[in-house]
Write a protein that holds these residues in place. Structure first.
Motif, PDB file in Angstrom:
ATOM      1  N   PRO A  74      17.266 -27.122   3.248  1.00 52.03           N
ATOM      2  CA  PRO A  74      17.170 -28.552   3.509  1.00 52.03           C
ATOM      3  C   PRO A  74      17.793 -29.447   2.442  1.00 52.03           C
ATOM      4  CG  PRO A  74      15.077 -27.731   2.704  1.00 52.03           C
ATOM      5  CD  PRO A  74      15.987 -26.551   2.824  1.00 52.03           C
ATOM      6  N   LEU A  75      18.040 -28.934   1.269  1.00 57.16           N
ATOM      7  CA  LEU A  75      18.503 -29.815   0.201  1.00 57.16           C
ATOM      8  C   LEU A  75      19.770 -29.293  -0.447  1.00 57.16           C
ATOM      9  CD1 LEU A  75      15.304 -30.742  -1.825  1.00 57.16           C
ATOM     10  CD2 LEU A  75      16.590 -32.178  -0.271  1.00 57.16           C
ATOM     11  N   ILE A  76      20.682 -30.216  -0.701  1.00 54.20           N
ATOM     12  CA  ILE A  76      21.955 -29.824  -1.295  1.00 54.20           C
ATOM     13  C   ILE A  76      21.740 -29.229  -2.686  1.00 54.20           C
ATOM     14  CG2 ILE A  76      24.119 -30.780  -2.184  1.00 54.20           C
ATOM     15  CD1 ILE A  76      24.112 -32.591   0.308  1.00 54.20           C
ATOM     16  N   SER A  77      20.783 -29.806  -3.437  1.00 55.08           N
ATOM     17  CA  SER A  77      20.575 -29.292  -4.800  1.00 55.08           C
ATOM     18  C   SER A  77      20.056 -27.853  -4.778  1.00 55.08           C
ATOM     19  CB  SER A  77      19.604 -30.185  -5.556  1.00 55.08           C
ATOM     20  OG  SER A  77      18.394 -30.281  -4.855  1.00 55.08           O
ATOM     21  N   LEU A  78      19.239 -27.550  -3.762  1.00 58.51           N
ATOM     22  CA  LEU A  78      18.739 -26.177  -3.639  1.00 58.51           C
ATOM     23  C   LEU A  78      19.883 -25.212  -3.370  1.00 58.51           C
ATOM     24  CD1 LEU A  78      15.517 -26.130  -1.434  1.00 58.51           C
ATOM     25  CD2 LEU A  78      15.765 -25.482  -3.814  1.00 58.51           C
ATOM     26  N   MET A  79      20.775 -25.641  -2.465  1.00 59.32           N
ATOM     27  CA  MET A  79      21.906 -24.775  -2.115  1.00 59.32           C
ATOM     28  C   MET A  79      22.769 -24.539  -3.336  1.00 59.32           C
ATOM     29  SD  MET A  79      23.407 -26.323   1.356  1.00 59.32           S
ATOM     30  CE  MET A  79      22.391 -27.269   2.449  1.00 59.32           C
ATOM     31  N   LYS A  80      22.984 -25.622  -4.083  1.00 58.60           N
ATOM     32  CA  LYS A  80      23.864 -25.541  -5.246  1.00 58.60           C
ATOM     33  C   LYS A  80      23.302 -24.516  -6.237  1.00 58.60           C
ATOM     34  CE  LYS A  80      26.077 -28.671  -8.511  1.00 58.60           C
ATOM     35  NZ  LYS A  80      25.381 -28.826  -9.776  1.00 58.60           N
ATOM     36  N   ASP A  81      22.008 -24.638  -6.478  1.00 63.22           N
ATOM     37  CA  ASP A  81      21.373 -23.747  -7.436  1.00 63.22           C
ATOM     38  C   ASP A  81      21.486 -22.289  -6.996  1.00 63.22           C
ATOM     39  OD1 ASP A  81      19.227 -24.225  -9.792  1.00 63.22           O
ATOM     40  OD2 ASP A  81      18.730 -22.418  -8.649  1.00 63.22           O
ATOM     41  N   GLN A  82      21.211 -22.058  -5.720  1.00 66.44           N
ATOM     42  CA  GLN A  82      21.246 -20.684  -5.208  1.00 66.44           C
ATOM     43  C   GLN A  82      22.666 -20.115  -5.260  1.00 66.44           C
ATOM     44  OE1 GLN A  82      18.900 -18.665  -3.454  1.00 66.44           O
ATOM     45  NE2 GLN A  82      17.117 -19.956  -3.701  1.00 66.44           N
ATOM     46  N   VAL A  83      23.631 -20.945  -4.848  1.00 70.28           N
ATOM     47  CA  VAL A  83      25.010 -20.456  -4.828  1.00 70.28           C
ATOM     48  C   VAL A  83      25.477 -20.170  -6.249  1.00 70.28           C
ATOM     49  CG1 VAL A  83      27.404 -21.124  -4.318  1.00 70.28           C
ATOM     50  CG2 VAL A  83      25.598 -21.526  -2.632  1.00 70.28           C
ATOM     51  N   ALA A 298       7.899 -37.033  -5.144  1.00 70.63           N
ATOM     52  CA  ALA A 298       9.253 -36.951  -4.575  1.00 70.63           C
ATOM     53  C   ALA A 298      10.082 -35.896  -5.304  1.00 70.63           C
ATOM     54  CB  ALA A 298       9.936 -38.307  -4.686  1.00 70.63           C
ATOM     55  N   PHE A 299       9.664 -35.542  -6.518  1.00 69.01           N
ATOM     56  CA  PHE A 299      10.465 -34.615  -7.319  1.00 69.01           C
ATOM     57  C   PHE A 299       9.994 -33.181  -7.166  1.00 69.01           C
ATOM     58  CE2 PHE A 299      11.258 -32.444 -11.426  1.00 69.01           C
ATOM     59  CZ  PHE A 299      12.625 -32.591 -11.483  1.00 69.01           C
ATOM     60  N   GLY A 300      10.920 -32.295  -6.939  1.00 71.97           N
ATOM     61  CA  GLY A 300      10.511 -30.910  -7.065  1.00 71.97           C
ATOM     62  C   GLY A 300      11.102 -29.947  -6.077  1.00 71.97           C
ATOM     63  N   MET A 301      11.229 -30.354  -4.803  1.00 75.52           N
ATOM     64  CA  MET A 301      11.641 -29.324  -3.853  1.00 75.52           C
ATOM     65  C   MET A 301      13.012 -28.768  -4.225  1.00 75.52           C
ATOM     66  SD  MET A 301      11.215 -29.012   0.160  1.00 75.52           S
ATOM     67  CE  MET A 301      12.540 -29.956   0.798  1.00 75.52           C
ATOM     68  N   GLY A 302      13.859 -29.616  -4.794  1.00 74.84           N
ATOM     69  CA  GLY A 302      15.194 -29.122  -5.139  1.00 74.84           C
ATOM     70  C   GLY A 302      15.249 -28.414  -6.476  1.00 74.84           C
ATOM     71  N   ILE A 303      14.111 -28.179  -7.079  1.00 75.03           N
ATOM     72  CA  ILE A 303      14.102 -27.627  -8.433  1.00 75.03           C
ATOM     73  C   ILE A 303      13.843 -26.124  -8.420  1.00 75.03           C
ATOM     74  CG2 ILE A 303      12.902 -27.674 -10.656  1.00 75.03           C
ATOM     75  CD1 ILE A 303      14.563 -30.062 -10.177  1.00 75.03           C
ATOM     76  N   ASP A 304      14.893 -25.390  -8.748  1.00 75.74           N
ATOM     77  CA  ASP A 304      14.727 -23.946  -8.843  1.00 75.74           C
ATOM     78  C   ASP A 304      14.774 -23.499 -10.292  1.00 75.74           C
ATOM     79  OD1 ASP A 304      14.099 -22.773  -6.548  1.00 75.74           O
ATOM     80  OD2 ASP A 304      16.130 -22.256  -5.914  1.00 75.74           O
ATOM     81  N   PHE A 323      -0.956 -29.690  -4.874  1.00 75.03           N
ATOM     82  CA  PHE A 323      -1.200 -29.295  -6.266  1.00 75.03           C
ATOM     83  C   PHE A 323      -0.591 -27.929  -6.555  1.00 75.03           C
ATOM     84  CE2 PHE A 323      -4.159 -27.077  -9.236  1.00 75.03           C
ATOM     85  CZ  PHE A 323      -3.815 -27.775 -10.386  1.00 75.03           C
ATOM     86  N   TYR A 324      -0.830 -26.987  -5.657  1.00 76.45           N
ATOM     87  CA  TYR A 324      -0.379 -25.622  -5.920  1.00 76.45           C
ATOM     88  C   TYR A 324       1.144 -25.536  -5.908  1.00 76.45           C
ATOM     89  CZ  TYR A 324      -1.267 -20.684  -6.519  1.00 76.45           C
ATOM     90  OH  TYR A 324      -1.355 -19.426  -7.056  1.00 76.45           O
ATOM     91  N   GLN A 325       1.728 -26.298  -4.988  1.00 73.81           N
ATOM     92  CA  GLN A 325       3.180 -26.276  -4.927  1.00 73.81           C
ATOM     93  C   GLN A 325       3.764 -26.894  -6.202  1.00 73.81           C
ATOM     94  OE1 GLN A 325       5.008 -28.030  -1.388  1.00 73.81           O
ATOM     95  NE2 GLN A 325       5.773 -25.956  -1.142  1.00 73.81           N
ATOM     96  N   GLU A 326       3.115 -27.968  -6.681  1.00 73.09           N
ATOM     97  CA  GLU A 326       3.639 -28.642  -7.866  1.00 73.09           C
ATOM     98  C   GLU A 326       3.475 -27.791  -9.123  1.00 73.09           C
ATOM     99  OE1 GLU A 326       2.905 -32.664  -5.478  1.00 73.09           O
ATOM    100  OE2 GLU A 326       1.576 -32.326  -7.183  1.00 73.09           O
TER     101      GLU A 326
END
Ligand code: ADP
Ligand code: ZN
Length: 616
Positions: A74-83, A298-304, A323-326
């Protein structure tokens, strides 16, 4: 093609590929079963906590299968990190999204059609747009739907585009689908299966336990004490990355300013900032240009980022899931990481108000109550978390504040009586802060206006500091001695059991309050992340040198900067600790370190072993 191999040979082949590309010697729980299942071309739903190791579950089949695995993210930053991290391991991967320029996308398209990519990351919008075009011209081995909870309206990250992906199975009936998420609740789970039309999927649920995260709650702190406790905490984590979650945007800004004044590099992230500023804040954090991000949810889902060493919650979150996700964003590399939650009555009152006014009132109040239960627990906190996710454990964790300092009680009847009598004498028409003012004998303008300074209880609790009163009041609320009338300006109302204590018919046991920060700082306690001995390669020394670790860190930074990559993508913190502990001086020994695959061995080995040799 793998069905013809014996199970034994297949297993060896899988392990060999894991070592060659990712440098790991064994699978984590469930990874092997999941990979096996996908190689048999069957659908699956994978539930694993953040940091549990979901990516390998589809990345390894991608390597073993012919063709390309398409990963929806879902997020470009996630893709970038994985790639980036795949390419850093020598695996051909790319991301197709609207951020790329046309030349990049054209080259990617060509590579896909020529079968040159093992993994293609794609946004759901692009996937739907390309479903009858590019995807038709490719040989697709597997679809992986990452962050699959985005499909569900019940989840907290709902993405409308995700709901249209049911079409995948109709259009590509022969390609298996794996959906992966860290959000485990049942409604979401069923929604994912139904909407993706998964065919008799096998559901893999791994343990949600993250034993490397320490859990601490601090109760009843007011702003000033919070600031002090936060500074002490960050000093103990000097130079280590962390996230500080706040409830409001303005709070992220004031907390960041407070930290900056103390010379701590802190950034801000919330939905009110422009996209460019948010991206910048995220990028600065990932590349270690800032140490701390003060953020809203708002911060976090794109953070790997794998080396986030701590997470602080400045305010109470509204559910255990959030909480657990954060907190799960810390310690992805498996090394010890610390989490700290501040719990105050004012947060509880505000969140209760939000939940009461929300559309799904009952669900939200219930969720908040479970969060409250965690914050107020006097049994092992990890057991509360795990039982929330349906896991029952028989042992205390030893890594939460309750386990480390089991609560000690004392006869607090007089304290409780003082507070309750303050409530009665004001005809139950005051909230907590006014009550504390009265008990402490603080002549605020409101106290004077209402004439409360003439009450007998005025100043009756002067000997107890205000912050301890806040703590005791939270305990009294938990013990059921009073309730908060949320619909009457949050006034406090005494209950029947409160009356029993007030009139001497029952006694009250309170928990002793510990304030330990000052002594911890004096001791300068900075805990070194330790590597379990069984993870260390055989035949090498096993003592960690801090000086060497620092030198390795600098070398990693230099190499990362040369390639404009985040440092943790070059080598993780865990690998650095393994290197500084076991000090390999040959390429072969370097390659035996867990987390170093063939590609990184060839690329970085020489420089690292040269550096290490100087430390013998
Ligand atoms: P998730 O996507 O579930 O949040 P990741 O796939 O990013 O988690 O994995 C978390 C970390 O664990 C990564 O650093 C990854 O390289 C590491 N990891 C995954 N599988 C293994 C394994 N079998 N052995 C050692 N480390 C692993
Ligand atoms: Zn515990």
């Amino acid at each position: 093609m793998y069905l013809c191999l014996t199970k034994y040979r297949l297993r060896n082949f899988m392990l060999q590929t894991l070592k060659t590309y990712f440098g790991y010697d064994s699978f984590r729980p469930l990874q092997e079963e999941i990979i096996h299942h996908l190689l048999n071309r069957k659908d699956a739903l994978v539930l694993m906590p953040t940091g549990g190791g979901k990516s390998i579950c589809y990345q390894l089949p991608a390597l073993l299968n012919e063709g390309t695995t398409v990963v929806v993210s879902p997020l470009i930053s996630l893709m970038k990190d994985q790639v980036e991290s795949l390419c850093a391991n020598g695996i051909a991967a790319g991301a197709l999204n609207s951020n790329n320029d046309e030349t990049t996308n054209a080259a990617l398209r060509r590579a896909c059609m020529e079968g040159k990519l093992k993994l293609l990351y794609i946004s759901p919008e692009k996937l739907l747009a390309e479903i009858n075009y590019l995807l038709r011209d490719m040989h697709i081995s597997l679809f992986a739907i990452d962050e699959a909870h985005c499909i569900s309206q019940w989840g907290h990250d709902f993405r409308p585009e995700y709901t249209q992906m049911g079409i995948l199975h109709q259009q590509f009936p022969e390609v298996p689908i794996v959906a992966l998420t860290a959000t485990a609740d049942k409604i979401t789970r069923e929604d994912i299966i139904q909407q993706l039309h998964l065919e008799k999927p096998k559901i893999f649920i791994s343990s949600f336990d993250r034993p490397n995260l320490s859990l601490t709650v601090k109760r009843g702190y007011q702003q000033k004490e919070k600031s002090k406790a936060i500074l002490d905490f960050i000093n103990r984590h000097s130079g280590e990355s962390g996230i500080l979650y706040c409830m409001s945007r303005s709070k992220t800004e004031t907390v960041a300013q407070m930290l900056q004044k103390q010379g701590i590099k802190a950034g801000i992230y919330h939905a009110g900032l422009s996209a460019a500023r948010r991206d910048q804040a995220q990028d600065d954090f990932i590349h270690d240009r800032t140490q701390v991000v003060c953020a809203t949810i708002a911060f976090g889902m794109g953070i790997d980022k794998s080396n986030v060493r701590w997470v602080i919650h400045y305010n109470l979150p509204k559910s255990i899931e959030s909480f657990y996700q954060e907190i799960g964003r810390s310690g992805r590399d498996g090394l010890p990481s610390d989490t700290l939650l501040f719990y105050s009555l004012s947060d509880l009152i505000l969140l209760t108000k939000f939940a009461t006014e929300s559309r799904q009132q009952n669900i939200n109040i219930e969720k908040l109550q479970r969060m409250q239960q965690y914050a107020e627990s006097d049994i092992c906190r990890r057991r509360i978390l795990l039982s929330y996710f349906g896991e029952n454990t028989t042992q205390d964790c030893g890594n939460c504040d309750v386990c480390k300092n089991p609560p000690q009680r004392f006869d607090g009847t007089i304290i409780v009586q003082k507070a309750l009598s303050g409530i009665v004498r004001t005809e139950q028409k005051i909230g907590t802060s006014m009550l504390v003012d009265i008990l402490r004998g603080t002549l605020s303008s409101e106290v004077a206006e209402r004439g409360y300074h003439h009450l007998k209880t005025f100043g009756a609790g002067r000997e107890v500091p205000a912050r301890d009163w806040q703590d005791y009041l939270l305990q009294m609320l938990q013990l059921g001695y009073f309730e908060i009338a949320y619909n009457e300006n949050n006034h406090l109302k005494i209950t029947a059991s409160g009356s029993d204590v007030l009139f001497g018919r029952a006694s009250a046991q309170l928990v002793v309050i510990h304030r330990e920060e000052a002594s911890e700082v004096k001791r300068g306690r900075k805990r070194k992340p330790s590597i379990p001995v069984q993870e260390l390669p055989l035949g090498l020394p096993h003592t960690e040198s801090e000086e060497l670790f620092e030198a390795l860190r600098q070398l990693r930074k230099r190499l990362a900067d040369q390639e404009a990559l985040p440092a943790y993508i070059v080598l993780s913190d865990k690998v650095l600790h393994l290197l500084s502990t076991s000090r390999p001086t040959t390429l072969e020994a370097f390659g035996n370190i867990s987390g170093i695959g063939e590609y990184k061995k060839k690329k970085y080995g020489k420089e690292f072993i040269e550096l290490i040799s100087k430390y013998y």
